[in-house]
Write an enzyme that holds these catalytic residues in place. Structure first.
Site, PDB file in Angstrom:
ATOM      1  N   LYS A  11     -46.380  42.348  93.851  1.00 53.91           N
ATOM      2  CA  LYS A  11     -46.270  43.339  92.779  1.00 53.91           C
ATOM      3  C   LYS A  11     -46.610  42.685  91.444  1.00 53.91           C
ATOM      4  O   LYS A  11     -46.601  41.459  91.292  1.00 53.91           O
ATOM      5  CB  LYS A  11     -44.866  43.938  92.714  1.00 53.91           C
ATOM      6  N   GLY A  99     -43.297  38.362  93.217  1.00 52.40           N
ATOM      7  CA  GLY A  99     -42.336  38.905  94.180  1.00 52.40           C
ATOM      8  C   GLY A  99     -42.679  38.652  95.628  1.00 52.40           C
ATOM      9  O   GLY A  99     -42.220  39.394  96.501  1.00 52.40           O
ATOM     10  N   ASP A 135     -35.355  42.382  93.280  1.00 51.86           N
ATOM     11  CA  ASP A 135     -36.541  43.214  93.477  1.00 51.86           C
ATOM     12  C   ASP A 135     -36.884  43.449  94.947  1.00 51.86           C
ATOM     13  O   ASP A 135     -37.890  44.077  95.259  1.00 51.86           O
ATOM     14  CB  ASP A 135     -37.761  42.663  92.717  1.00 51.86           C
TER      15      ASP A 135
END
Length: 286
Positions: A11, A99, A135
């Site tokens: 991401k 991420g 996340d």
């Protein structure tokens, strides 16, 4: 013997505004998560115990690995003794603010529900994901753009995809997240723009005038202390991109392009020095 593989996409952050520091030491933030095509591949095979191998030998495959932790957390919740042999084909750089580890953990949770044939309520999966990383829920639950608040775990699906091509560059240095949070320039008292409204104008109306609002609070301190990251930013800004920003706490830098040919040309020029990915406009995770 069951065996299958899944993708775990990375991401970028479109804006990252740190809004406060909680009593427990965690910082609250507001950001827009957007998926990019840069991905790892995870292979899962039934086994009598939990084990893992990785193509990147710099990554541990013991109990500190998020995939191992995800598997054991799910095993403990379900009260089962089934195992899994996992192979991680690692492509997404780590220490980059993309991420990658969180995405691998989310992919593991989803895949093992399938492999072990267990039905886990979404609320339980969310709690397990948050314990693994703030996340992780994004990769577990979302496909496109999402607004995140809290420590990153409170999510709202925006049902949007970026209408630009994304060139993401890893400057071949890692920025420790703890260092970034310790050293960023605090602006807790400032008014926070409505990122949800702005990203809708950006995607639905192609209103480029709102781009300046998507600041990354880690940007200034990372660019000041990591010259190669600053160099990558400057090169992307000179390439004709519509917008350039740090992703997460870095070190990856991304650029948005309207023109695919220009995006490809820029990526090709930078690929001699750095690892680079081009994500097409409209990309969503599978």
């Amino acid at each position: 013997m069951k065996h299958f593989s899944v993708k775990a996409c990375a991401k970028i952050n479109l804006g990252l505004l740190i809004t406060s520091r909680r009593d427990d030491g965690y910082h609250t933030l507001e950001t827009i998560f957007a998926p990019i095509e840069w991905h790892d591949t995870l292979e899962f095979t039934e086994s009598d115990k939990i084990g893992m191998e990785c193509t990147n030998l710099d990554l541990p495959v013991d109990d500190t690995n998020l995939c191992i932790r995800a598997a054991k957390a799910l095993q403990d919740y379900a009260g089962i003794s089934k195992g899994v042999s996992m192979k991680l084909v690692k492509r997404v750089p780590f220490g980059a603010g993309l991420g990658g580890g969180s995405s691998d953990a989310a992919a593991t949770l989803n895949a093992l529900c399938r492999l072990w044939e267990i039905d886990v309520p979404s609320a339980v999966l969310h709690r397990l994901a948050v314990k693994l990383g703030a996340d992780v829920p994004y990769f577990l639950e979302m496909k496109g753009l999402a607004y995140a608040s809290g420590i990153g775990e409170e999510l709202e699906d925006l049902s949007l995809a970026l209408p630009w091509h994304v060139v993401t560059v890893f400057p071949e240095v890692q920025v420790p997240t703890a260092w970034a949070y310790k050293n960023f320039h605090r602006q807790f008292e400032r008014p926070v723009p409505d990122l949800k409204a702005l990203v809708r104008r950006l995607c639905d109306d192609r209103d480029l005038s709102v781009l300046d609002a998507f600041e990354n609070d880690f940007g200034s301190v990372v660019f000041e202390n990591y010259p190669v990251v600053s160099q990558v930013r400057d090169t992307l800004e000179a390439s004709g991109a519509q917008f350039v920003s740090l992703s997460g706490s870095g070190s990856a830098v991304y650029a948005l392009f309207e023109n695919r040919a220009l995006a490809d040309e820029t990526a090709e020029e930078m690929a001699g020095k750095f690892r680079v990915n081009v994500t097409p406009a409209g990309f969503r995770m599978e």
